[in-house]
Design a protein around this motif. Structure first.
Motif, PDB file in Angstrom:
ATOM      1  N   ALA A  83      38.017  64.905  43.640  1.00  0.00           N
ATOM      2  CA  ALA A  83      39.147  64.912  42.712  1.00  0.00           C
ATOM      3  C   ALA A  83      40.459  64.935  43.504  1.00  0.00           C
ATOM      4  CB  ALA A  83      39.063  66.104  41.777  1.00  0.00           C
ATOM      5  N   VAL A  84      41.335  63.994  43.195  1.00  0.00           N
ATOM      6  CA  VAL A  84      42.634  63.900  43.867  1.00  0.00           C
ATOM      7  C   VAL A  84      43.715  63.912  42.782  1.00  0.00           C
ATOM      8  CG1 VAL A  84      44.120  62.531  45.354  1.00  0.00           C
ATOM      9  CG2 VAL A  84      41.635  62.580  45.760  1.00  0.00           C
ATOM     10  N   LEU A  85      44.668  64.888  42.901  1.00  0.00           N
ATOM     11  CA  LEU A  85      45.749  65.025  41.914  1.00  0.00           C
ATOM     12  C   LEU A  85      47.030  64.479  42.509  1.00  0.00           C
ATOM     13  CD1 LEU A  85      46.740  66.064  39.165  1.00  0.00           C
ATOM     14  CD2 LEU A  85      47.199  68.278  40.290  1.00  0.00           C
ATOM     15  N   VAL A  86      47.642  63.580  41.759  1.00  0.00           N
ATOM     16  CA  VAL A  86      48.900  62.948  42.176  1.00  0.00           C
ATOM     17  C   VAL A  86      49.970  63.285  41.136  1.00  0.00           C
ATOM     18  CG1 VAL A  86      50.032  60.759  42.716  1.00  0.00           C
ATOM     19  CG2 VAL A  86      47.618  61.086  43.282  1.00  0.00           C
ATOM     20  N   ASP A  87      51.208  63.653  41.602  1.00  0.00           N
ATOM     21  CA  ASP A  87      52.247  64.000  40.637  1.00  0.00           C
ATOM     22  C   ASP A  87      52.860  62.754  40.041  1.00  0.00           C
ATOM     23  OD1 ASP A  87      53.831  62.927  42.582  1.00  0.00           O
ATOM     24  OD2 ASP A  87      54.748  64.831  43.182  1.00  0.00           O
ATOM     25  N   ALA A  88      53.846  62.940  39.211  1.00  0.00           N
ATOM     26  CA  ALA A  88      54.465  61.820  38.513  1.00  0.00           C
ATOM     27  C   ALA A  88      55.191  60.891  39.467  1.00  0.00           C
ATOM     28  CB  ALA A  88      55.417  62.325  37.434  1.00  0.00           C
ATOM     29  N   ALA A  89      55.561  61.385  40.613  1.00  0.00           N
ATOM     30  CA  ALA A  89      56.284  60.555  41.576  1.00  0.00           C
ATOM     31  C   ALA A  89      55.338  59.788  42.475  1.00  0.00           C
ATOM     32  CB  ALA A  89      57.211  61.426  42.423  1.00  0.00           C
ATOM     33  N   GLY A  90      54.043  59.973  42.323  1.00  0.00           N
ATOM     34  CA  GLY A  90      53.067  59.245  43.114  1.00  0.00           C
ATOM     35  C   GLY A  90      52.723  59.919  44.421  1.00  0.00           C
ATOM     36  N   ARG A  91      53.029  61.216  44.567  1.00  0.00           N
ATOM     37  CA  ARG A  91      52.679  61.945  45.796  1.00  0.00           C
ATOM     38  C   ARG A  91      51.442  62.805  45.533  1.00  0.00           C
ATOM     39  NH1 ARG A  91      58.139  62.789  45.230  1.00  0.00           N
ATOM     40  NH2 ARG A  91      57.721  64.927  44.519  1.00  0.00           N
ATOM     41  N   ILE A  92      50.611  62.909  46.551  1.00  0.00           N
ATOM     42  CA  ILE A  92      49.397  63.710  46.424  1.00  0.00           C
ATOM     43  C   ILE A  92      49.765  65.180  46.378  1.00  0.00           C
ATOM     44  CG2 ILE A  92      47.281  64.422  47.596  1.00  0.00           C
ATOM     45  CD1 ILE A  92      46.966  61.609  48.616  1.00  0.00           C
ATOM     46  N   ILE A  93      49.195  65.860  45.346  1.00  0.00           N
ATOM     47  CA  ILE A  93      49.417  67.299  45.202  1.00  0.00           C
ATOM     48  C   ILE A  93      48.246  68.075  45.790  1.00  0.00           C
ATOM     49  CG2 ILE A  93      49.822  69.161  43.558  1.00  0.00           C
ATOM     50  CD1 ILE A  93      52.110  67.170  43.845  1.00  0.00           C
ATOM     51  N   ALA A  94      47.025  67.615  45.477  1.00  0.00           N
ATOM     52  CA  ALA A  94      45.836  68.337  45.955  1.00  0.00           C
ATOM     53  C   ALA A  94      44.677  67.359  46.077  1.00  0.00           C
ATOM     54  CB  ALA A  94      45.482  69.473  45.008  1.00  0.00           C
ATOM     55  N   ASP A  95      43.749  67.642  47.042  1.00  0.00           N
ATOM     56  CA  ASP A  95      42.556  66.817  47.276  1.00  0.00           C
ATOM     57  C   ASP A  95      41.383  67.759  47.449  1.00  0.00           C
ATOM     58  OD1 ASP A  95      40.558  65.068  47.975  1.00  0.00           O
ATOM     59  OD2 ASP A  95      41.563  64.286  49.761  1.00  0.00           O
ATOM     60  N   SER A  96      40.378  67.648  46.512  1.00  0.00           N
ATOM     61  CA  SER A  96      39.241  68.566  46.568  1.00  0.00           C
ATOM     62  C   SER A  96      38.433  68.384  47.846  1.00  0.00           C
ATOM     63  CB  SER A  96      38.331  68.384  45.344  1.00  0.00           C
ATOM     64  OG  SER A  96      37.754  67.085  45.358  1.00  0.00           O
ATOM     65  N   ALA A  97      38.489  67.167  48.446  1.00  0.00           N
ATOM     66  CA  ALA A  97      37.758  66.921  49.680  1.00  0.00           C
ATOM     67  C   ALA A  97      38.568  67.322  50.899  1.00  0.00           C
ATOM     68  CB  ALA A  97      37.364  65.445  49.779  1.00  0.00           C
ATOM     69  N   GLY A  98      39.883  67.629  50.708  1.00  0.00           N
ATOM     70  CA  GLY A  98      40.726  68.047  51.813  1.00  0.00           C
ATOM     71  C   GLY A  98      40.992  66.955  52.823  1.00  0.00           C
ATOM     72  N   ARG A  99      40.871  65.687  52.434  1.00  0.00           N
ATOM     73  CA  ARG A  99      41.052  64.602  53.386  1.00  0.00           C
ATOM     74  C   ARG A  99      42.508  64.144  53.480  1.00  0.00           C
ATOM     75  NH1 ARG A  99      35.973  60.793  51.434  1.00  0.00           N
ATOM     76  NH2 ARG A  99      34.315  62.385  51.708  1.00  0.00           N
ATOM     77  N   LEU A 100      43.290  64.323  52.413  1.00  0.00           N
ATOM     78  CA  LEU A 100      44.669  63.856  52.389  1.00  0.00           C
ATOM     79  C   LEU A 100      45.610  65.048  52.304  1.00  0.00           C
ATOM     80  CD1 LEU A 100      44.260  60.856  49.896  1.00  0.00           C
ATOM     81  CD2 LEU A 100      44.327  60.771  52.390  1.00  0.00           C
ATOM     82  N   ASP A 101      46.658  64.927  52.996  1.00  0.00           N
ATOM     83  CA  ASP A 101      47.644  66.016  52.994  1.00  0.00           C
ATOM     84  C   ASP A 101      48.542  65.894  51.774  1.00  0.00           C
ATOM     85  OD1 ASP A 101      46.629  66.856  55.419  1.00  0.00           O
ATOM     86  OD2 ASP A 101      48.009  65.567  56.558  1.00  0.00           O
ATOM     87  N   ALA A 102      49.072  67.046  51.365  1.00  0.00           N
ATOM     88  CA  ALA A 102      49.993  67.055  50.236  1.00  0.00           C
ATOM     89  C   ALA A 102      51.236  66.263  50.584  1.00  0.00           C
ATOM     90  CB  ALA A 102      50.360  68.496  49.873  1.00  0.00           C
ATOM     91  N   GLY A 103      51.709  65.499  49.624  1.00  0.00           N
ATOM     92  CA  GLY A 103      52.902  64.688  49.799  1.00  0.00           C
ATOM     93  C   GLY A 103      52.630  63.295  50.313  1.00  0.00           C
ATOM     94  N   SER A 104      51.420  63.009  50.716  1.00  0.00           N
ATOM     95  CA  SER A 104      51.116  61.671  51.221  1.00  0.00           C
ATOM     96  C   SER A 104      50.848  60.714  50.056  1.00  0.00           C
ATOM     97  CB  SER A 104      49.889  61.720  52.141  1.00  0.00           C
ATOM     98  OG  SER A 104      48.750  62.194  51.432  1.00  0.00           O
ATOM     99  N   SER A 105      50.699  59.441  50.366  1.00  0.00           N
ATOM    100  CA  SER A 105      50.478  58.428  49.344  1.00  0.00           C
ATOM    101  C   SER A 105      48.975  58.293  49.045  1.00  0.00           C
ATOM    102  CB  SER A 105      51.035  57.085  49.810  1.00  0.00           C
ATOM    103  OG  SER A 105      50.667  56.059  48.907  1.00  0.00           O
ATOM    104  N   PRO A 106      48.627  58.087  47.791  1.00  0.00           N
ATOM    105  CA  PRO A 106      47.200  57.910  47.426  1.00  0.00           C
ATOM    106  C   PRO A 106      46.743  56.462  47.529  1.00  0.00           C
ATOM    107  CG  PRO A 106      48.526  58.009  45.451  1.00  0.00           C
ATOM    108  CD  PRO A 106      49.494  58.120  46.607  1.00  0.00           C
ATOM    109  N   ALA A 107      47.332  55.703  48.442  1.00  0.00           N
ATOM    110  CA  ALA A 107      47.024  54.263  48.499  1.00  0.00           C
ATOM    111  C   ALA A 107      45.540  54.002  48.770  1.00  0.00           C
ATOM    112  CB  ALA A 107      47.885  53.614  49.568  1.00  0.00           C
ATOM    113  N   GLY A 108      44.879  54.806  49.542  1.00  0.00           N
ATOM    114  CA  GLY A 108      43.475  54.551  49.893  1.00  0.00           C
ATOM    115  C   GLY A 108      42.479  55.150  48.929  1.00  0.00           C
TER     116      GLY A 108
END
Length: 445
Positions: A83-108
């Motif tokens: 589960a990956v949560l992205v805010d309204a601005a398109g920045r990552i808020i949280a990643d259940s797998a811990g692979r992406l840092d907060a504030g990064s882009s969910p492009a992948g």
């Protein structure tokens, strides 16, 4: 290699069973997989919606996404997916797998996207990324495959067993028929098979038994005919041989009485040969007929005229009672005259002096029935069914002369009548005479 009928039937039915069971198993597998996937997907969507609502409530309670990581981890754990949560601005808020840092882009991130809304406004997007494999689903499908396989094997095995038992039961009578036919081919005409069931096999068994009985009867008739024919020929030939040898050695002189006796024996042989030829042609269906419209009264007159002198010499009254208004019949007149003369000869043989023979005729639907009634001693009931058989004689001791015939007259009469499409029958009360009747086709039918 030659396969038996049972082997071919068994192989064919096994192939049909295998195809049927395989088709059912394949369709069941595909249907169960689709239904299971739909069920899982429906439950998953319901859970995802509930998780999205929980995230929306969290956003409203905290007025932001602070502290949402544990909730996203819980969503991933409950769904068994990332589960990956992205805010309204398109920045990552949280990643259940811990692979992406907060504030990064969910492009992948590739997966199902679900908007998180609160009071009509989108506050974020929840990305659900399915795993490459689902152990629980794989285990369920594997268990389903095993169940379907076992069911298919049990069904195929049971079907094969039933087919084997059915083929054995069904083809058992066929095997018995084959064995009986082989023994009949070897000359054993007493072979019979059990007549079981009302199906085609039972009908085949009954037909076989009827055929076997017919063949045995024909063989018996053939043997009797050969024996009777030899007997019939032996007597006149022996007489001729004895007289000729006596003449050659001078033991007797060629008197008129002796020549008349020799002539009588020759006539008997000639008539026997002619009767046999007619009978053979009639039974083979090769008897030539020249049918034409003819009056029954003419046939009766011709037949009676040839025997009236013999009847008068024997003291028997021969009368005719044929109505003039009878319809014409479509027959070969010469052959029908032969039938009537054979019947009249037979009647004369069994009618004593002072007796009477009457020939009558009447309409019988599309036929004209002709009858010969005598006032002789009649026929015993046990002999009536056999009077039309070859060489059959109710009184074996009665001599056979040139005038009396050789026991083929009634047989020939029957064959000639049937060649015209009619039928013949005998009726008698013992001691009160006999009646022979036959039918002829009307010319206007």
């Amino acid at each position: 290699m030659r396969f038996t009928l049972r082997t071919r039937l068994l192989v064919g039915m096994v192939v049909v069973i295998a195809l049927s069971v395989g088709t059912v198993a394949l369709v069941t597998r595909l249907t169960a997989t689709q239904e299971f996937a739909g069920f899982v997907d429906h439950g998953r969507r319901a859970q995802v919606h509930r998780m999205a609502m929980a995230l929306a409530f969290h956003h409203e309670r905290t007025r932001g996404w602070d502290g949402v990581q544990p909730l996203v981890d819980q969503v991933g754990l409950l769904l068994g997916e990332r589960a990956v949560l992205v805010d309204a601005a398109g920045r990552i808020i949280a990643d259940s797998a811990g692979r992406l840092d907060a504030g990064s882009s969910p492009a992948g991130v590739r997966g199902t996207e679900l908007s998180v809304t609160m009071r009509g406004a989108t506050v974020g997007t929840l990305h659900i990324v399915p795993p490459e494999t689902r152990p629980e689903e794989s285990a369920f499908l594997a268990s389903l495959d095993r169940s379907i396989l076992w069911a298919a094997l049990v069904a195929a095995g049971g079907g094969t067993l039933l087919v084997a038992l059915f083929s054995r039961r069904t083809l058992g009578p066929v095997r018995a028929l084959t064995q009986a036919a082989r023994r009949m081919k070897a000359g054993d005409l007493d072979q019979r098979v059990p007549e079981t069931g009302a199906d085609e096999i039972g009908e085949l068994s009954r037909t076989f038994n009827s055929m076997a009985a017919g063949l045995k009867k024909q063989e018996e008739l053939r043997r009797h005919m050969v024996s009777d024919l030899a007997h019939e020929l032996r007597t006149p030939l022996s007489n001729l041989q004895g007289y000729l040898e006596a003449l050659r050695e001078g033991m007797v002189s060629p008197s008129p009485e002796l020549l008349a006796s020799l002539h009588e024996e020759t006539l008997l042989l000639s008539r026997l040969v002619d009767d046999l030829q007619d009978l053979t042609l009639a039974e083979a269906g090769q008897l030539e007929l020249s049918p034409q419209p003819v009056a029954v009264a003419d046939i009766v007159s011709r037949s009676a005229a040839g025997l009236r002198r013999d009847a008068e010499a024997q003291g028997v009254a021969l009368t005719e009672a044929v109505p003039d208004e009878l319809p014409l019949v479509y027959v070969d007149p010469g052959r029908v005259v032969q039938v009537l003369r054979n019947l009249l000869h037979n009647a004369l043989e069994h009618t004593p002096a002072g007796g009477r023979i009457t020939v009558t005729a009447e309409e019988a639907g599309p036929w004209v029935e002709v009858s010969v009634q005598d006032s002789g001693e009649g026929i015993e009931p046990r002999h009536v069914p056999h009077v039309f058989e070859r060489f059959y004689r109710a009184d074996p001791a009665r001599p056979r002369t040139a005038g009396g015939g050789a026991g083929l007259g009634l047989t020939i009469a029957k064959q000639l009548v049937e060649a015209h499409g009619g039928g013949i029958r005998a009726e008698s009360k013992f001691g009160m005479g006999a009646r022979f009747s036959f039918t002829l086709p009307r010319a206007d039918r």
